[in-house]
Design a protein around this motif. Sequence first.
Motif, mmCIF file in Angstrom:
data_model
loop_
_atom_site.group_PDB
_atom_site.id
_atom_site.type_symbol
_atom_site.label_atom_id
_atom_site.label_comp_id
_atom_site.label_asym_id
_atom_site.label_seq_id
_atom_site.Cartn_x
_atom_site.Cartn_y
_atom_site.Cartn_z
ATOM 1 N N LEU A 205 -5.229 5.080 9.579
ATOM 2 C CA LEU A 205 -4.342 4.034 9.064
ATOM 3 C C LEU A 205 -4.548 3.765 7.576
ATOM 4 C CD1 LEU A 205 -2.183 2.393 10.729
ATOM 5 C CD2 LEU A 205 -3.780 3.738 12.077
ATOM 6 N N VAL A 206 -5.584 4.328 6.966
ATOM 7 C CA VAL A 206 -5.806 4.096 5.533
ATOM 8 C C VAL A 206 -4.671 4.709 4.718
ATOM 9 C CG1 VAL A 206 -7.343 4.518 3.580
ATOM 10 C CG2 VAL A 206 -8.308 3.932 5.805
ATOM 11 N N TRP A 207 -4.298 5.939 5.025
ATOM 12 C CA TRP A 207 -3.192 6.572 4.301
ATOM 13 C C TRP A 207 -1.891 5.813 4.537
ATOM 14 C CZ3 TRP A 207 -2.365 9.545 0.368
ATOM 15 C CH2 TRP A 207 -1.150 10.230 0.202
ATOM 16 N N GLU A 208 -1.672 5.356 5.757
ATOM 17 C CA GLU A 208 -0.476 4.565 6.047
ATOM 18 C C GLU A 208 -0.479 3.259 5.247
ATOM 19 O OE1 GLU A 208 2.071 5.650 7.932
ATOM 20 O OE2 GLU A 208 0.967 7.524 8.236
ATOM 21 N N ALA A 209 -1.668 2.674 5.066
ATOM 22 C CA ALA A 209 -1.777 1.444 4.275
ATOM 23 C C ALA A 209 -1.409 1.699 2.813
ATOM 24 C CB ALA A 209 -3.189 0.878 4.381
ATOM 25 N N LEU A 210 -1.835 2.835 2.289
ATOM 26 C CA LEU A 210 -1.497 3.180 0.904
ATOM 27 C C LEU A 210 0.008 3.390 0.744
ATOM 28 C CD1 LEU A 210 -4.429 5.603 0.063
ATOM 29 C CD2 LEU A 210 -4.031 3.357 -0.967
ATOM 30 N N LYS A 211 0.621 4.038 1.719
ATOM 31 C CA LYS A 211 2.076 4.231 1.654
ATOM 32 C C LYS A 211 2.798 2.885 1.742
ATOM 33 C CE LYS A 211 2.647 7.372 4.920
ATOM 34 N NZ LYS A 211 3.369 8.374 5.755
ATOM 35 N N ALA A 212 2.295 2.008 2.596
ATOM 36 C CA ALA A 212 2.898 0.679 2.704
ATOM 37 C C ALA A 212 2.766 -0.082 1.395
ATOM 38 C CB ALA A 212 2.237 -0.096 3.842
ATOM 39 N N ALA A 213 1.604 0.009 0.759
ATOM 40 C CA ALA A 213 1.378 -0.692 -0.505
ATOM 41 C C ALA A 213 2.331 -0.202 -1.590
ATOM 42 C CB ALA A 213 -0.069 -0.516 -0.949
ATOM 43 N N GLU A 214 2.596 1.104 -1.624
ATOM 44 C CA GLU A 214 3.541 1.641 -2.599
ATOM 45 C C GLU A 214 4.941 1.094 -2.359
ATOM 46 O OE1 GLU A 214 3.620 5.826 -3.125
ATOM 47 O OE2 GLU A 214 1.459 6.006 -3.489
ATOM 48 N N ALA A 215 5.357 1.038 -1.100
ATOM 49 C CA ALA A 215 6.676 0.501 -0.781
ATOM 50 C C ALA A 215 6.762 -0.986 -1.114
ATOM 51 C CB ALA A 215 6.981 0.732 0.701
ATOM 52 N N LEU A 216 5.689 -1.717 -0.865
ATOM 53 C CA LEU A 216 5.672 -3.153 -1.161
ATOM 54 C C LEU A 216 5.756 -3.403 -2.665
ATOM 55 C CD1 LEU A 216 2.924 -4.149 1.407
ATOM 56 C CD2 LEU A 216 5.295 -4.952 1.470
ATOM 57 N N GLU A 217 5.140 -2.518 -3.430
ATOM 58 C CA GLU A 217 5.160 -2.685 -4.889
ATOM 59 C C GLU A 217 6.586 -2.652 -5.432
ATOM 60 O OE1 GLU A 217 2.514 -0.973 -8.568
ATOM 61 O OE2 GLU A 217 3.425 0.500 -7.225
ATOM 62 N N THR A 218 7.444 -1.820 -4.843
ATOM 63 C CA THR A 218 8.838 -1.748 -5.285
ATOM 64 C C THR A 218 9.599 -3.031 -4.974
ATOM 65 O OG1 THR A 218 9.667 -0.790 -3.206
ATOM 66 C CG2 THR A 218 8.815 0.746 -4.879
ATOM 67 N N GLN A 219 9.010 -3.860 -4.101
ATOM 68 C CA GLN A 219 9.631 -5.130 -3.737
ATOM 69 C C GLN A 219 8.934 -6.307 -4.407
ATOM 70 O OE1 GLN A 219 10.588 -5.110 0.710
ATOM 71 N NE2 GLN A 219 9.297 -3.271 0.552
ATOM 72 N N GLY A 220 8.063 -5.991 -5.379
ATOM 73 C CA GLY A 220 7.391 -7.035 -6.135
ATOM 74 C C GLY A 220 6.177 -7.635 -5.470
ATOM 75 N N ILE A 221 5.628 -6.969 -4.467
ATOM 76 C CA ILE A 221 4.455 -7.474 -3.754
ATOM 77 C C ILE A 221 3.244 -6.634 -4.124
ATOM 78 C CG2 ILE A 221 3.414 -7.871 -1.487
ATOM 79 C CD1 ILE A 221 6.316 -8.238 -0.444
ATOM 80 N N SER A 222 2.204 -7.295 -4.572
ATOM 81 C CA SER A 222 0.980 -6.624 -5.016
ATOM 82 C C SER A 222 -0.055 -6.648 -3.892
ATOM 83 C CB SER A 222 0.430 -7.332 -6.267
ATOM 84 O OG SER A 222 -0.835 -6.837 -6.612
ATOM 85 N N ALA A 223 -0.336 -5.466 -3.330
ATOM 86 C CA ALA A 223 -1.252 -5.370 -2.190
ATOM 87 C C ALA A 223 -2.579 -4.740 -2.613
ATOM 88 C CB ALA A 223 -0.626 -4.552 -1.071
ATOM 89 N N GLU A 224 -3.664 -5.368 -2.193
ATOM 90 C CA GLU A 224 -4.992 -4.796 -2.396
ATOM 91 C C GLU A 224 -5.368 -4.035 -1.119
ATOM 92 O OE1 GLU A 224 -7.753 -6.468 -5.096
ATOM 93 O OE2 GLU A 224 -9.098 -6.981 -3.444
ATOM 94 N N VAL A 225 -5.678 -2.748 -1.263
ATOM 95 C CA VAL A 225 -5.974 -1.907 -0.108
ATOM 96 C C VAL A 225 -7.460 -1.591 -0.077
ATOM 97 C CG1 VAL A 225 -5.489 0.252 1.083
ATOM 98 C CG2 VAL A 225 -3.659 -0.913 -0.173
ATOM 99 N N ILE A 226 -8.090 -1.859 1.075
ATOM 100 C CA ILE A 226 -9.516 -1.621 1.258
ATOM 101 C C ILE A 226 -9.727 -0.690 2.444
ATOM 102 C CG2 ILE A 226 -11.751 -2.685 1.785
ATOM 103 C CD1 ILE A 226 -10.775 -5.218 0.423
ATOM 104 N N ASN A 227 -10.493 0.350 2.213
ATOM 105 C CA ASN A 227 -10.850 1.297 3.272
ATOM 106 C C ASN A 227 -12.190 0.868 3.874
ATOM 107 O OD1 ASN A 227 -11.639 3.473 4.853
ATOM 108 N ND2 ASN A 227 -11.844 4.909 3.149
ATOM 109 N N ILE A 228 -12.128 0.397 5.108
ATOM 110 C CA ILE A 228 -13.349 0.054 5.842
ATOM 111 C C ILE A 228 -13.715 1.261 6.701
ATOM 112 C CG2 ILE A 228 -14.396 -1.428 7.601
ATOM 113 C CD1 ILE A 228 -14.090 -2.981 5.126
ATOM 114 N N HIS A 229 -14.519 2.148 6.154
ATOM 115 C CA HIS A 229 -14.932 3.316 6.928
ATOM 116 C C HIS A 229 -16.108 3.000 7.845
ATOM 117 C CE1 HIS A 229 -18.244 3.578 4.096
ATOM 118 N NE2 HIS A 229 -17.414 3.769 3.086
ATOM 119 N N THR A 230 -16.872 1.956 7.514
ATOM 120 C CA THR A 230 -17.980 1.539 8.381
ATOM 121 C C THR A 230 -17.606 0.206 9.018
ATOM 122 O OG1 THR A 230 -19.571 2.596 6.892
ATOM 123 C CG2 THR A 230 -20.451 1.074 8.528
#
Length: 318
Positions: A205-230
């Motif tokens: 889901l990390v890659w999906e989160a990054l894709k979502a963040a890119e789409a949100l940016e085009t709508q003026g929403i600034s998303a902070e994405v954190i990868n919790i691998h542990t």
Amino acid sequence: MTRYTDQGKQDTRSGFGAGMTELGRTNPKVVTLCADLVGSLKIETFIAENPERFFQVGIAEANMMGIAAGLTIGGYIPFTSTFANFSTGRVYDQIRQSIAYSGKNVKICASHAGITLGEDGATHQILEDIGLMKMLPGMTVINPCDFNQTKAATLAVAEHQGPVYLRFGRPKVANFTPADQVFEIGKAVKLSEGNDVTIIATGHLVWEALKAAEALETQGISAEVINIHTIKPLDEKAILDSVAKTGCVVTAEEHNMLGGLGESVARTLATHHPAPQELVAVRDSFGESGTPEQLMAKYGLDNKAIETAVFKALKRKA
């Protein structure tokens, strides 16, 4: 936001295989056990180069865990390998009693985790394994996001003293993290800075989160994405620092919403900094047969589901 490029799709189980090959050449204490799934776990090269350090136990996973626990007494570092369902649900008693209770230095390595196992269906698509393993005292739980990070995690757990559950998957997915990364157990990785919402993701889901963040940016929403691998031990500071800034959070995982990453984050927030949270996860159900893409969409585990959850979280924050 920071842009990430898919360097070429690869399966995370091959990242494990690459890590094992390197360990076979650099750490003579590492031994591998497998329950009749050598090809699926991608450990052929390790076996070819270190035949004396490989034990094929057959379809006897409980016995495999007992053998692994015993090998640690002689100073070896055993890596068990089979499907996630057989690595946890089938052998939970042996893991609890022979490995976790006595703190044995066993690395439980589990492929084909989650719903992206695909066509094999619900009987093999374990969605409860993170919860099962994180509840065991002293157990470290790791769920890397791509080939490179899985390889790095495999190398890191060999240096860690104590039992570890290392979870990875079957399908080829985006490989976007650095090949030379240093994997720090228990240390989250901030992939992009943002001010409006925190997206905390693990595994596929990390890659999906990054894709979502890119789409949100085009709508003026600034998303902070954190990868919790542990997932255990959880980097609570990284979570709290981010949510203190953004004011709301979405968690995303390929696991049952009961007992997974989302619940660990919710506990952290409830204890230290209550904030609106939306969970992207399987909602208390088993999986079914289908392609990984079909199942991720049907069960709400893709970038579109993350976007929808972000809008819900933002509305609650407002």
